[in-house]
Design a protein around this motif. Structure first.
Motif, PDB file in Angstrom:
ATOM      1  N   VAL A  34      89.837  66.983  49.664  1.00  0.00           N
ATOM      2  CA  VAL A  34      90.814  66.836  48.431  1.00  0.00           C
ATOM      3  C   VAL A  34      91.948  68.169  48.694  1.00  0.00           C
ATOM      4  N   GLU A  35      93.349  67.696  48.387  1.00  0.00           N
ATOM      5  CA  GLU A  35      94.333  68.544  48.629  1.00  0.00           C
ATOM      6  C   GLU A  35      95.094  68.192  47.251  1.00  0.00           C
ATOM      7  N   THR A  36      95.086  69.739  46.653  1.00  0.00           N
ATOM      8  CA  THR A  36      95.872  69.841  45.401  1.00  0.00           C
ATOM      9  C   THR A  36      97.437  69.426  45.413  1.00  0.00           C
ATOM     10  N   GLY A  37      97.933  68.355  44.568  1.00  0.00           N
ATOM     11  CA  GLY A  37      99.290  67.879  44.529  1.00  0.00           C
ATOM     12  C   GLY A  37      99.311  66.756  45.455  1.00  0.00           C
ATOM     13  N   ARG A  38      98.530  66.052  46.252  1.00  0.00           N
ATOM     14  CA  ARG A  38      98.650  65.097  46.951  1.00  0.00           C
ATOM     15  C   ARG A  38      97.944  63.768  46.536  1.00  0.00           C
ATOM     16  N   ASN A  39      98.676  62.643  46.510  1.00  0.00           N
ATOM     17  CA  ASN A  39      98.152  61.331  45.546  1.00  0.00           C
ATOM     18  C   ASN A  39      97.377  60.781  46.757  1.00  0.00           C
ATOM     19  N   ILE A  40      95.979  60.565  46.836  1.00  0.00           N
ATOM     20  CA  ILE A  40      95.315  60.040  47.787  1.00  0.00           C
ATOM     21  C   ILE A  40      95.929  58.495  48.429  1.00  0.00           C
ATOM     22  N   HIS A  41      96.163  57.794  47.114  1.00  0.00           N
ATOM     23  CA  HIS A  41      96.435  56.378  47.421  1.00  0.00           C
ATOM     24  C   HIS A  41      97.879  56.369  48.127  1.00  0.00           C
ATOM     25  N   ASP A  42      98.919  57.123  47.653  1.00  0.00           N
ATOM     26  CA  ASP A  42     100.196  57.070  48.384  1.00  0.00           C
ATOM     27  C   ASP A  42      99.911  57.638  49.660  1.00  0.00           C
ATOM     28  N   ALA A  43      99.270  58.692  50.065  1.00  0.00           N
ATOM     29  CA  ALA A  43      99.088  59.146  51.227  1.00  0.00           C
ATOM     30  C   ALA A  43      98.408  58.093  52.267  1.00  0.00           C
ATOM     31  N   PHE A  44      97.490  57.383  51.714  1.00  0.00           N
ATOM     32  CA  PHE A  44      96.901  56.514  52.737  1.00  0.00           C
ATOM     33  C   PHE A  44      97.685  55.086  52.662  1.00  0.00           C
ATOM     34  N   ALA A  45      98.473  54.840  52.087  1.00  0.00           N
ATOM     35  CA  ALA A  45      99.239  53.701  52.021  1.00  0.00           C
ATOM     36  C   ALA A  45      99.757  52.893  53.313  1.00  0.00           C
ATOM     37  N   ASP A  46     100.084  53.837  54.271  1.00  0.00           N
ATOM     38  CA  ASP A  46     100.494  53.206  55.493  1.00  0.00           C
ATOM     39  C   ASP A  46      99.596  53.171  56.532  1.00  0.00           C
ATOM     40  N   ILE A  47      98.178  53.368  56.260  1.00  0.00           N
ATOM     41  CA  ILE A  47      97.126  53.209  57.121  1.00  0.00           C
ATOM     42  C   ILE A  47      97.063  51.705  57.411  1.00  0.00           C
ATOM     43  N   LYS A  48      96.997  51.153  58.310  1.00  0.00           N
ATOM     44  CA  LYS A  48      96.694  49.676  58.577  1.00  0.00           C
ATOM     45  C   LYS A  48      95.488  49.437  59.525  1.00  0.00           C
ATOM     46  N   ILE A  49      94.494  49.043  58.871  1.00  0.00           N
ATOM     47  CA  ILE A  49      93.267  48.782  59.580  1.00  0.00           C
ATOM     48  C   ILE A  49      93.127  47.335  59.690  1.00  0.00           C
ATOM     49  N   ASN A  50      92.868  46.627  61.022  1.00  0.00           N
ATOM     50  CA  ASN A  50      92.584  45.179  61.128  1.00  0.00           C
ATOM     51  C   ASN A  50      91.407  44.962  61.642  1.00  0.00           C
ATOM     52  N   PRO A  51      90.852  43.794  61.425  1.00  0.00           N
ATOM     53  CA  PRO A  51      89.344  43.349  62.199  1.00  0.00           C
ATOM     54  C   PRO A  51      89.489  43.597  63.579  1.00  0.00           C
ATOM     55  N   PRO A  52      88.396  43.759  64.179  1.00  0.00           N
ATOM     56  CA  PRO A  52      87.105  44.102  63.716  1.00  0.00           C
ATOM     57  C   PRO A  52      86.642  45.394  62.891  1.00  0.00           C
ATOM     58  N   LEU A  53      87.764  46.116  62.770  1.00  0.00           N
ATOM     59  CA  LEU A  53      87.469  47.540  61.920  1.00  0.00           C
ATOM     60  C   LEU A  53      87.612  47.163  60.238  1.00  0.00           C
ATOM     61  N   TYR A  54      86.722  47.702  59.445  1.00  0.00           N
ATOM     62  CA  TYR A  54      86.830  47.421  57.939  1.00  0.00           C
ATOM     63  C   TYR A  54      86.304  48.847  57.456  1.00  0.00           C
ATOM     64  N   ILE A  55      87.377  49.294  56.518  1.00  0.00           N
ATOM     65  CA  ILE A  55      87.064  50.468  55.642  1.00  0.00           C
ATOM     66  C   ILE A  55      86.231  49.929  54.569  1.00  0.00           C
ATOM     67  N   VAL A  56      84.719  50.553  54.326  1.00  0.00           N
ATOM     68  CA  VAL A  56      84.085  50.237  53.310  1.00  0.00           C
ATOM     69  C   VAL A  56      84.159  51.138  52.574  1.00  0.00           C
ATOM     70  N   SER A  57      84.249  52.585  52.625  1.00  0.00           N
ATOM     71  CA  SER A  57      83.893  53.516  51.988  1.00  0.00           C
ATOM     72  C   SER A  57      85.089  54.754  52.099  1.00  0.00           C
ATOM     73  N   TRP A  58      85.656  55.296  50.882  1.00  0.00           N
ATOM     74  CA  TRP A  58      86.627  56.524  50.720  1.00  0.00           C
ATOM     75  C   TRP A  58      85.783  57.305  49.875  1.00  0.00           C
ATOM     76  N   ARG A  59      85.571  58.687  50.488  1.00  0.00           N
ATOM     77  CA  ARG A  59      84.935  59.600  49.290  1.00  0.00           C
ATOM     78  C   ARG A  59      85.492  60.838  49.747  1.00  0.00           C
ATOM     79  N   PRO A  60      85.648  61.636  48.570  1.00  0.00           N
ATOM     80  CA  PRO A  60      86.556  62.966  48.591  1.00  0.00           C
ATOM     81  C   PRO A  60      85.384  63.957  49.139  1.00  0.00           C
ATOM     82  N   LYS A  61      85.809  64.772  49.674  1.00  0.00           N
ATOM     83  CA  LYS A  61      84.855  65.946  50.393  1.00  0.00           C
ATOM     84  C   LYS A  61      85.240  67.369  49.685  1.00  0.00           C
ATOM     85  N   PHE A  62      84.541  67.780  48.704  1.00  0.00           N
ATOM     86  CA  PHE A  62      85.095  69.106  47.941  1.00  0.00           C
ATOM     87  C   PHE A  62      84.427  70.153  48.733  1.00  0.00           C
ATOM     88  N   PRO A  63      85.147  71.292  48.596  1.00  0.00           N
ATOM     89  CA  PRO A  63      84.615  72.533  48.962  1.00  0.00           C
ATOM     90  C   PRO A  63      83.279  72.973  48.074  1.00  0.00           C
TER      91      PRO A  63
END
Length: 421
Positions: free
Chosen positions: A330-359
Motif C-alpha cells: 500500500v502506497e499513500t496517495g496512489r490509486n491502485i486501480h489507476d496504477a494497474f490500469a495499463d497491465i494487460k494479462i492475456n490467456p493462459p494467464l489469469y489474475i484471480v486475486s489482488w491483495r494489499p500487503k500492509f506493513p
C-alpha cells in the motif's frame, strides 16, 4: 505390506472461484494408475476428504466415481478417515455399502468403540497382511472420553486413545507376524521443513503463515510424551499440507496435500507416499510427485515492481492455465486501480486475486484508519489481530501482544470456521 498414503484432498475447494473439478478427476485417474503400477495393496486417506461439511455435488460425484473405479485394480483395501473440514455423518453415511466393497470409512469416534475402528487388511490372495487402526479427527468432547483430567490434557489424552487403539489392533493381530498401521488427523509438533517450529499466527521466512491449530486442542508433542505406541509400524497423518516427518521419526509422517490450496503453498512439493512396511522394521517410504495441470504464481512488491514483473510474465511462454495472485504494498496517495490500469494479462494467464500487503505496524491502529477497499481485502486473521491490539492498546512487536494473539487467535479461528460451516 505395500500401500499408498495420501491426505488433505479438500475436494470442492474453489480457491478464488477457480473451477478445480478437472484437477480432481485428473488426480484420481493418475492415482489409480499409481495403485496399479506400484502394485499397492491398500490406499490410506488421512482426513480432509472434502473442503467443507457440505461439499458441491460435483466433488461428491468425483469422490464416489474414484472409489468405484478401484474395484478393477489390485488394491484390496481402502481406509478413509474424516478430517476437521469433513462432515463426519457425510463420511459415515455410506459405511455399510462401502464395507461390502472392502472400503472402510471412519467419520467420528463419538459413541464408537475403538475396537470398531480397527480393520484387517488383506492381500490379493485373501490373506491378512496388516492391521489398521483408523482414527479420524478427534474433537475435544470425544477426546475427553479417554478420561485424562490434569496437566498436559492433549498429549496424555491422545496417548490414551492411541494406546487403546494399539491394544485393539494387537488383539486382532493375534500373534501373526504382520505390521500395524495407524491413522490420525491432527497437528503434531517438531516437524521438518518449511513450516516447522513456527508459533501459531506468526509468519515463516517466506512470508507465509503456518497452518492453524485444530480447534483449541493445540499441538501434540511426540518428543515429550509417547503419544503413538512404538508397536505401530507406521502412522499415516493428515492436516499438514506438505510431506514431512514428525520428530525425525520415519514411522510417523504427513503425506501433504496433492493440490495447491492457497497461494502461500505454491512452492510446496505435491506428493503421495508409497510405503512398504514389515512388523518391527523401519518403513521404506518413497515420495512420488503428483502431476499438476495448472500453475499458480504470486507476485509481490510495490506497484512499480509488480508492473515490471507482470510485464515479464506476459513476455514469457505458458503452455497451461496459470493463475496469478498480486500482493501489492500500500502506497499513500496512489490509486491502485489507476496504477494497474495499463497491465494487460492475456490467456493462459489469469489474475484471480489482488491483495494489499500492509506493513506490520498497521496492526496497532484501529480499523477506522483503513480505506473501504482495504478493509474488504483483509483476512479474518488481519481483522482480529487489529481489533485485539487496538482494544488492548498493545505494541504489535511486544511480547505481550504476541502472547495475546497466540492465546486467542486459535479460538477465534475455530469460531470463524464454525460460523462458515
Amino acid at each position: 505390506m505395500k500401500f499408498i498414503h495420501t491426505a488433505d484432498w479438500h475436494l470442492g475447494n474453489s480457491m478464488h472461484d477457480i473451477d478445480r473439478i478437472k484437477e480432481v478427476s485428473t488426480f484420481f485417474d493418475w492415482l489409480k494408475e499409481q495403485i496399479n503400477e506400484q502394485k499397492a495393496e491398500a490406499l490410506i486417506v488421512s482426513g480432509d476428504i472434502f473442503d467443507t461439511i457440505n461439499p458441491p455435488v460435483a466433488a461428491r460425484h468425483e469422490y464416489y466415481r474414484f472409489l468405484a473405479s478401484l474395484l478393477d485394480t489390485g488394491c484390496q483395501n481402502v481406509i478413509i478417515v474424516a478430517g476437521n473440514h469433513d462432515s463426519a455423518p457425510l463420511i459415515d453415511a455410506p459405511k455399510d455399502l462401502l464395507e461390502a466393497l472392502n472400503i472402510h470409512v471412519v467419520g467420528s469416534i463419538s459413541d464408537v468403540k475403538v475396537e470398531n475402528c480397527v480393520f484387517e487388511l488383506k492381500n490379493s490372495e485373501g490373506n491378512v497382511c496388516a492391521i489398521c487402526a483408523a482414527i479420524p479427527f478427534v474433537r475435544e468432547p470425544d477426546l475427553r472420553r479417554f478420561a485424562y483430567d490434569g496437566d498436559d490434557f492433549v498429549n496424555k489424552s491422545f496417548g490414551e486413545l492411541y494406546k487403546r487403539a494399539y491394544e485393539a489392533a494387537d488383539s486382532l493381530r493375534a500373534g501373526r507376524n504382520i505390521p500395524i498401521i495407524a491413522t490420525g488427523h491432527l497437528y503434531a509438533a517438531n516437524l521438518e521443513g518449511r513450516l516447522a517450529e513456527v508459533p501459531c499466527g506468526e509468519k515463516t521466512d517466506d512470508g507465509t503463515k503456518r497452518i492453524d491449530l485444530v480447534g483449541n486442542l493445540g499441538a501434540i508433542n511426540v518428543s515429550v510424551f509417547p503419544v503413538f505406541p512404538s508397536g505401530f509400524d507406521y502412522v499415516a497423518l493428515g492436516h499438514i499440507h506438505y510431506p514431512t516427518r514428525v520428530a525425525k521419526n520415519d514411522r510417523i509422517r504427513y503425506s501433504g496435500s496433492p493440490f495447491i490450496l492457497g497461494f502461500d503453498e505454491v512452492n510446496i512439493p505435491r506428493k503421495i507416499l508409497l510405503v512398504e512396511t514389515e512388523r518391527g522394521s523401519v518403513p521404506e517410504v518413497t515420495q512420488i510427485d503428483v502431476p499438476q495441470i495448472f500453475d499458480f504464481i504470486r507476485i509481490e512488491g510495490t506497484i512499480d515492481e509488480i508492473k515490471e514483473k507482470a510485464g515479464q510474465l506476459c513476455s514469457g511462454k505458458f503452455e497451461r492455465k496459470t493463475y496469478i495472485e498480486i500482493m501489492y504494498k500500500v502506497e499513500t496517495g496512489r490509486n491502485i486501480h489507476d496504477a494497474f490500469a495499463d497491465i494487460k494479462i492475456n490467456p493462459p494467464l489469469y489474475i484471480v486475486s489482488w491483495r494489499p500487503k500492509f506493513p506490520e505496524q498497521r496492526y496497532d491502529t484501529s480499523l477506522e484508519s483503513f480505506g473501504v477497499s482495504d478493509v474488504k481485502e483483509l483476512s479474518e486473521e488481519d481483522v482480529f489481530r487489529t481489533l485485539i491490539l487496538s482494544k488492548e492498546g498493545l505494541d504489535p512487536e511486544s511480547e505481550e501482544a504476541k502472547e495475546k494473539i497466540k492465546e486467542y487467535l486459535p479460538l477465534f479461528m475455530e469460531i470463524a470456521n464454525e460460523v462458515e460451516k
